[in-house]
Design a protein around this motif. Structure first.
Motif, PDB file in Angstrom:
ATOM      1  N   TRP A   1     154.246  82.777  -7.037  1.00 41.34           N
ATOM      2  CA  TRP A   1     155.273  82.579  -6.007  1.00 41.34           C
ATOM      3  C   TRP A   1     156.108  81.331  -6.216  1.00 41.34           C
ATOM      4  O   TRP A   1     156.931  80.985  -5.382  1.00 41.34           O
ATOM      5  CB  TRP A   1     154.621  82.556  -4.628  1.00 41.34           C
TER       6      TRP A   1
ATOM      7  N   PRO B   1     159.141  79.076  -7.761  1.00 41.32           N
ATOM      8  CA  PRO B   1     160.497  79.409  -8.222  1.00 41.32           C
ATOM      9  C   PRO B   1     160.532  79.509  -9.746  1.00 41.32           C
ATOM     10  O   PRO B   1     159.856  78.766 -10.445  1.00 41.32           O
ATOM     11  CB  PRO B   1     161.344  78.233  -7.746  1.00 41.32           C
ATOM     12  N   THR B   2     161.322  80.450 -10.234  1.00 46.02           N
ATOM     13  CA  THR B   2     161.456  80.622 -11.680  1.00 46.02           C
ATOM     14  C   THR B   2     162.922  80.660 -12.067  1.00 46.02           C
ATOM     15  O   THR B   2     163.783  81.022 -11.269  1.00 46.02           O
ATOM     16  CB  THR B   2     160.794  81.929 -12.162  1.00 46.02           C
ATOM     17  N   THR B   3     163.187  80.277 -13.290  1.00 44.77           N
ATOM     18  CA  THR B   3     164.547  80.305 -13.819  1.00 44.77           C
ATOM     19  C   THR B   3     164.593  81.314 -14.950  1.00 44.77           C
ATOM     20  O   THR B   3     163.770  81.264 -15.868  1.00 44.77           O
ATOM     21  CB  THR B   3     164.963  78.922 -14.335  1.00 44.77           C
TER      22      THR B   3
ATOM     23  N   THR C   1     168.117  81.071 -10.893  1.00 44.59           N
ATOM     24  CA  THR C   1     166.845  80.591 -10.363  1.00 44.59           C
ATOM     25  C   THR C   1     166.493  81.423  -9.148  1.00 44.59           C
ATOM     26  O   THR C   1     167.313  81.590  -8.243  1.00 44.59           O
ATOM     27  CB  THR C   1     166.925  79.101  -9.983  1.00 44.59           C
ATOM     28  N   TYR C   2     165.288  81.969  -9.154  1.00 46.76           N
ATOM     29  CA  TYR C   2     164.800  82.763  -8.033  1.00 46.76           C
ATOM     30  C   TYR C   2     163.792  81.930  -7.256  1.00 46.76           C
ATOM     31  O   TYR C   2     162.862  81.382  -7.826  1.00 46.76           O
ATOM     32  CB  TYR C   2     164.135  84.054  -8.532  1.00 46.76           C
ATOM     33  N   ARG C   3     164.004  81.854  -5.948  1.00 47.02           N
ATOM     34  CA  ARG C   3     163.066  81.109  -5.111  1.00 47.02           C
ATOM     35  C   ARG C   3     161.736  81.839  -5.017  1.00 47.02           C
ATOM     36  O   ARG C   3     160.694  81.242  -5.005  1.00 47.02           O
ATOM     37  CB  ARG C   3     163.627  80.912  -3.703  1.00 47.02           C
ATOM     38  N   ASN C   4     161.773  83.150  -4.905  1.00 51.33           N
ATOM     39  CA  ASN C   4     160.575  83.954  -4.721  1.00 51.33           C
ATOM     40  C   ASN C   4     160.665  85.137  -5.675  1.00 51.33           C
ATOM     41  O   ASN C   4     161.204  86.164  -5.320  1.00 51.33           O
ATOM     42  CB  ASN C   4     160.503  84.410  -3.261  1.00 51.33           C
TER      43      ASN C   4
ATOM     44  N   ASN D   1     165.778  89.184  -4.277  1.00 49.71           N
ATOM     45  CA  ASN D   1     166.290  88.133  -5.143  1.00 49.71           C
ATOM     46  C   ASN D   1     167.017  88.717  -6.341  1.00 49.71           C
ATOM     47  O   ASN D   1     168.045  88.224  -6.765  1.00 49.71           O
ATOM     48  CB  ASN D   1     165.152  87.235  -5.640  1.00 49.71           C
TER      49      ASN D   1
END
Length: 153
Positions: free
Chosen positions: A92, A94-96, A111-114, A120
């Motif tokens: 969970w 954040p990923t880029t 970048t996704y927060r979740n 997203n």
């Protein structure tokens, strides 16, 4: 096969003395050059009787093994709990995501927060909705088979 030699009084005296010394059945058998079953037959009428019953030792070893396995299961459960917590946090976080999409080699990052949420992906500026519903057959797919006009599914 050679027939067994008869049990002599010397064998009985030797088995009795080794038995009194507390040696095991197999050790006595090796010392008198007889089989363990023959030693057990010789020692059976002794007072106190020769006992090959290992139930107390087996029970103690079983209890020790059970306790060891229980502690190992507890340690494994703690390790797995730690792994699950670490992986859940990682899942969970954040990923880029980046890609080279332009002819000029320009890099695009999102970048996704979740990352577990499908919204997203759809909110991404690079998201392209599918052109056809997911259940529609591909245009080049063969028509469905039918038996007497009833479609086979």
């Amino acid at each position: 096969m050679v027939p067994p030699s008869p049990i002599t009084n010397t064998d009985r005296r030797e088995v009795r003395s080794l038995h009194a010394a507390g040696q095991s059945r197999n050790a006595v058998a090796r010392a008198v050059n007889r089989s363990p079953s023959t030693v057990a037959k010789i020692a059976e009428p002794f007072d106190p009787p020769r006992s090959c019953d290992r139930a107390p030792q087996v029970d103690a070893a079983t209890r020790a093994r059970t306790a060891d396995l229980a502690s190992r299961r507890a340690a494994l459960a703690l390790a797995l709990q730690g792994d699950a917590e670490r992986l859940r946090t990682q899942l969970w976080a954040p990923t880029t995501h980046s890609e080279f999409a332009d002819r000029e080699g320009e890099r695009h990052e999102t970048t996704y927060r979740n990352p577990g949420s499908a919204t997203n992906v759809r909110s991404s500026p690079r998201y392209r909705p599918p052109s056809a519903p997911p259940y529609a057959p591909h245009p080049s797919a063969a028509p469905p088979a039918t038996i007497l006009g009833v479609p086979c599914t």
